[in-house]
Design a protein around this motif. Structure first.
Motif, PDB file in Angstrom:
ATOM      1  N   ILE A 150      35.982  19.717 -13.072  1.00 16.98           N
ATOM      2  CA  ILE A 150      34.745  20.512 -13.138  1.00 16.98           C
ATOM      3  C   ILE A 150      34.369  20.707 -14.601  1.00 16.98           C
ATOM      4  CG2 ILE A 150      33.593  22.667 -12.488  1.00 16.98           C
ATOM      5  CD1 ILE A 150      35.586  22.890 -10.164  1.00 16.98           C
ATOM      6  N   GLU A 151      33.114  20.378 -14.914  1.00 17.81           N
ATOM      7  CA  GLU A 151      32.617  20.471 -16.293  1.00 17.81           C
ATOM      8  C   GLU A 151      31.780  21.730 -16.468  1.00 17.81           C
ATOM      9  OE1 GLU A 151      31.887  15.867 -17.744  1.00 17.81           O
ATOM     10  OE2 GLU A 151      30.265  16.938 -16.729  1.00 17.81           O
ATOM     11  N   GLU A 152      31.907  22.376 -17.618  1.00 21.39           N
ATOM     12  CA  GLU A 152      31.027  23.506 -17.927  1.00 21.39           C
ATOM     13  C   GLU A 152      29.597  23.024 -18.092  1.00 21.39           C
ATOM     14  OE1 GLU A 152      32.445  25.978 -21.101  1.00 21.39           O
ATOM     15  OE2 GLU A 152      34.491  25.979 -20.323  1.00 21.39           O
ATOM     16  N   GLY A 153      28.656  23.954 -17.990  1.00 23.77           N
ATOM     17  CA  GLY A 153      27.242  23.610 -18.101  1.00 23.77           C
ATOM     18  C   GLY A 153      26.439  24.587 -17.271  1.00 23.77           C
ATOM     19  N   VAL A 154      25.145  24.368 -17.183  1.00 23.07           N
ATOM     20  CA  VAL A 154      24.280  25.243 -16.391  1.00 23.07           C
ATOM     21  C   VAL A 154      23.512  24.397 -15.369  1.00 23.07           C
ATOM     22  CG1 VAL A 154      22.473  26.992 -16.448  1.00 23.07           C
ATOM     23  CG2 VAL A 154      23.996  26.729 -18.430  1.00 23.07           C
ATOM     24  N   PRO A 155      23.931  24.363 -14.100  1.00 22.65           N
ATOM     25  CA  PRO A 155      25.167  24.972 -13.591  1.00 22.65           C
ATOM     26  C   PRO A 155      26.388  24.118 -13.954  1.00 22.65           C
ATOM     27  CG  PRO A 155      24.109  23.726 -11.837  1.00 22.65           C
ATOM     28  CD  PRO A 155      23.238  23.581 -13.051  1.00 22.65           C
ATOM     29  N   TYR A 156      27.596  24.623 -13.636  1.00 27.27           N
ATOM     30  CA  TYR A 156      28.791  23.802 -13.755  1.00 27.27           C
ATOM     31  C   TYR A 156      28.634  22.569 -12.859  1.00 27.27           C
ATOM     32  CZ  TYR A 156      31.692  27.233 -16.285  1.00 27.27           C
ATOM     33  OH  TYR A 156      32.219  28.073 -17.229  1.00 27.27           O
TER      34      TYR A 156
ATOM     35  N   ALA B 187      28.131  29.480  -4.594  1.00 21.92           N
ATOM     36  CA  ALA B 187      27.216  28.479  -5.156  1.00 21.92           C
ATOM     37  C   ALA B 187      27.687  27.056  -4.889  1.00 21.92           C
ATOM     38  CB  ALA B 187      27.077  28.692  -6.663  1.00 21.92           C
ATOM     39  N   ILE B 188      28.873  26.908  -4.262  1.00 22.70           N
ATOM     40  CA  ILE B 188      29.426  25.563  -4.077  1.00 22.70           C
ATOM     41  C   ILE B 188      29.313  25.150  -2.615  1.00 22.70           C
ATOM     42  CG2 ILE B 188      31.443  24.074  -4.390  1.00 22.70           C
ATOM     43  CD1 ILE B 188      32.322  25.870  -6.666  1.00 22.70           C
ATOM     44  N   GLU B 189      28.735  23.979  -2.420  1.00 22.52           N
ATOM     45  CA  GLU B 189      28.475  23.500  -1.073  1.00 22.52           C
ATOM     46  C   GLU B 189      29.234  22.199  -0.825  1.00 22.52           C
ATOM     47  OE1 GLU B 189      24.612  22.255   1.731  1.00 22.52           O
ATOM     48  OE2 GLU B 189      24.503  22.238  -0.471  1.00 22.52           O
TER      49      GLU B 189
ATOM     50  N   ALA C  38      23.615   4.681   1.001  1.00 24.38           N
ATOM     51  CA  ALA C  38      24.805   5.505   0.776  1.00 24.38           C
ATOM     52  C   ALA C  38      24.461   6.969   1.041  1.00 24.38           C
ATOM     53  CB  ALA C  38      25.291   5.329  -0.660  1.00 24.38           C
ATOM     54  N   SER C  39      25.326   7.669   1.777  1.00 20.04           N
ATOM     55  CA  SER C  39      25.081   9.094   2.030  1.00 20.04           C
ATOM     56  C   SER C  39      25.712   9.911   0.911  1.00 20.04           C
ATOM     57  CB  SER C  39      25.663   9.491   3.381  1.00 20.04           C
ATOM     58  OG  SER C  39      27.046   9.204   3.434  1.00 20.04           O
ATOM     59  N   ASN C  40      25.107  11.048   0.621  1.00 23.22           N
ATOM     60  CA  ASN C  40      25.728  11.961  -0.344  1.00 23.22           C
ATOM     61  C   ASN C  40      26.972  12.556   0.272  1.00 23.22           C
ATOM     62  OD1 ASN C  40      23.836  11.761  -2.422  1.00 23.22           O
ATOM     63  ND2 ASN C  40      22.441  13.126  -1.318  1.00 23.22           N
ATOM     64  N   HIS C  41      28.047  12.618  -0.477  1.00 26.37           N
ATOM     65  CA  HIS C  41      29.167  13.391   0.015  1.00 26.37           C
ATOM     66  C   HIS C  41      29.940  13.989  -1.145  1.00 26.37           C
ATOM     67  CE1 HIS C  41      31.370   9.751  -0.787  1.00 26.37           C
ATOM     68  NE2 HIS C  41      32.502  10.282  -0.415  1.00 26.37           N
ATOM     69  N   GLY C  42      30.708  15.028  -0.839  1.00 21.66           N
ATOM     70  CA  GLY C  42      31.452  15.702  -1.877  1.00 21.66           C
ATOM     71  C   GLY C  42      31.007  17.148  -2.016  1.00 21.66           C
ATOM     72  N   TYR C  43      31.508  17.802  -3.053  1.00 23.02           N
ATOM     73  CA  TYR C  43      31.166  19.201  -3.316  1.00 23.02           C
ATOM     74  C   TYR C  43      30.132  19.262  -4.429  1.00 23.02           C
ATOM     75  CZ  TYR C  43      34.931  20.930  -0.358  1.00 23.02           C
ATOM     76  OH  TYR C  43      35.725  21.228   0.723  1.00 23.02           O
ATOM     77  N   ILE C  44      29.146  20.147  -4.247  1.00 19.00           N
ATOM     78  CA  ILE C  44      28.069  20.280  -5.233  1.00 19.00           C
ATOM     79  C   ILE C  44      27.951  21.746  -5.655  1.00 19.00           C
ATOM     80  CG2 ILE C  44      25.560  20.122  -5.559  1.00 19.00           C
ATOM     81  CD1 ILE C  44      25.775  17.918  -3.262  1.00 19.00           C
ATOM     82  N   ILE C  45      27.736  21.967  -6.955  1.00 19.13           N
ATOM     83  CA  ILE C  45      27.514  23.338  -7.449  1.00 19.13           C
ATOM     84  C   ILE C  45      26.013  23.555  -7.645  1.00 19.13           C
ATOM     85  CG2 ILE C  45      28.066  25.028  -9.242  1.00 19.13           C
ATOM     86  CD1 ILE C  45      30.601  23.472  -9.856  1.00 19.13           C
ATOM     87  N   HIS C  46      25.497  24.581  -6.996  1.00 13.20           N
ATOM     88  CA  HIS C  46      24.055  24.855  -7.061  1.00 13.20           C
ATOM     89  C   HIS C  46      23.698  25.751  -8.243  1.00 13.20           C
ATOM     90  CE1 HIS C  46      22.978  22.828  -3.380  1.00 13.20           C
ATOM     91  NE2 HIS C  46      24.003  23.385  -2.751  1.00 13.20           N
ATOM     92  N   ASP C  47      22.391  25.933  -8.430  1.00 11.27           N
ATOM     93  CA  ASP C  47      21.853  26.689  -9.572  1.00 11.27           C
ATOM     94  C   ASP C  47      22.274  28.147  -9.618  1.00 11.27           C
ATOM     95  OD1 ASP C  47      20.559  24.482 -10.384  1.00 11.27           O
ATOM     96  OD2 ASP C  47      18.576  25.055  -9.653  1.00 11.27           O
ATOM     97  N   THR C  48      22.752  28.686  -8.499  1.00  7.28           N
ATOM     98  CA  THR C  48      23.161  30.096  -8.497  1.00  7.28           C
ATOM     99  C   THR C  48      24.479  30.314  -9.243  1.00  7.28           C
ATOM    100  OG1 THR C  48      24.012  29.649  -6.287  1.00  7.28           O
ATOM    101  CG2 THR C  48      21.898  30.797  -6.431  1.00  7.28           C
ATOM    102  N   CYS C  49      25.091  29.251  -9.737  1.00  7.32           N
ATOM    103  CA  CYS C  49      26.309  29.333 -10.561  1.00  7.32           C
ATOM    104  C   CYS C  49      26.046  30.241 -11.760  1.00  7.32           C
ATOM    105  CB  CYS C  49      26.676  27.915 -11.034  1.00  7.32           C
ATOM    106  SG  CYS C  49      27.882  27.851 -12.381  1.00  7.32           S
TER     107      CYS C  49
END
Lengths: 199, 199
Positions: B166-172, B193-195, B140-151
């Motif tokens: 979208i859930e709060e957290g470090v990062p979101y 920060a979102i890819e 399975a390939s990764n797909h979708g939007y990801i929030i990186h540590d620079t959040c």
């Protein structure tokens, strides 16, 4: 002739739309046909989707929908019309509010299919039925199998046609409306008198 | 997980299949999913069709079907297996006899979808639901939007997300299962920060 565009919006609604990705591969997904105006069709998508990028890159789609074993297909040119008709689309398709609440429609843009060719195709009847239609200023292209004058009337094509849609005559004639495009006639013709175009 | 291949054959049956023509344009049509065996899918077509030529040229298809507002899509590699399983297909799909009577099946050949990736997608529920699956030996390939540590946790993405996924957290964190892939979060993120990958 039926208004196939209206059927796509009102009866089928959820259609498959194919585009091509950057690697030249087809990509298919279900997209709702939201509006029909003067024979043109309207759908929307969000700017963040690969679908959006593919629409912008090629400005062309191939659509197909099915209802009660009959299909309507359509391929043609599209253009991005931004937020035009967006309010009307949401009014006529209230379920969209569940997916994009009022204040969160910013990513959405509308696309118009302004010219193209389509086909109604019903394989649930015997013989099958197909019928072409156009959108906008395009001229309908010839397609299907044609028997040329070199036909000697041997009847081999009639023997293999699964739809019995070849008529005797000089030359013999294929009734395109009932032809399933299987190519069996062309395979057996000893005169190579049968030609395939755009099937 | 559900057996999505079985649903494609037994519940949806008439699916849209997209290929690419010699000019690089997408072509869509309805093709019935005739059989499922060990997660692989089987359909047939006639040698005289442009569809057949496109299958042989690219050996790749993109499929989508819809039932009760949920869609199942699938893209992957195919191979021509000739007349294999043809009798079984006609037994399980007796309506095919109307289109191709017993002695007139010569043009037909069977294709196998032996590996690929698919997705179940339901926009009739709130939030929407998507779920990936694979056929054969593919990863399975990764797909979708990801929030990186620079959040920096500013919450701008949460304010624009139409699906509240979208859930709060470090990062979101974006809950991919409920993400509609609109891209609104990426547009507003002051940190970039979102890819987006493969959406």
């Amino acid at each position: 002739m039926m208004n196939y565009q209206k059927i796509l919006v009102e009866n089928i609604h959820s259609t498959a739309i194919a585009t091509v990705d950057a690697e030249g591969k087809p990509v298919n997904r279900i997209i709702d046909m939201m509006l029909e105006k003067d024979g043109k069709l309207y759908f929307l998508t969000a700017k963040g989707k690969a679908f959006y990028d593919q629409l912008m890159a090629q400005a062309y789609v191939s659509i197909v929908g099915v209802k009660n074993q009959a299909s309507i297909s359509l391929h043609g040119n599209i253009r991005n019309i931004g937020k035009q008709y967006l309010d009307e689309i949401f009014e006529k398709n209230p379920y969209m509010k569940q997916i994009y609440p009022d204040d969160r429609r910013e990513p959405l843009e509308v696309f118009e299919i302004y010219e193209g060719e389509g086909e109604y195709f019903d394989i649930s009847v015997t013989p099958i039925v197909r019928e072409s239609f156009t959108i906008g200023e395009v001229k309908a292209s010839n397609h299907g199998y044609i028997i040329h004058d070199t036909c000697i009337g041997c009847g081999k094509c009639i023997d293999v046609c699964p739809q019995n849609c070849i008529e005797e005559g000089v030359p013999y004639r294929i009734i395109e409306r009932h032809c399933v495009h299987c190519g069996a006639c062309m395979q057996v013709c000893p005169q190579h008198a049968i030609e395939k175009s755009n099937v």
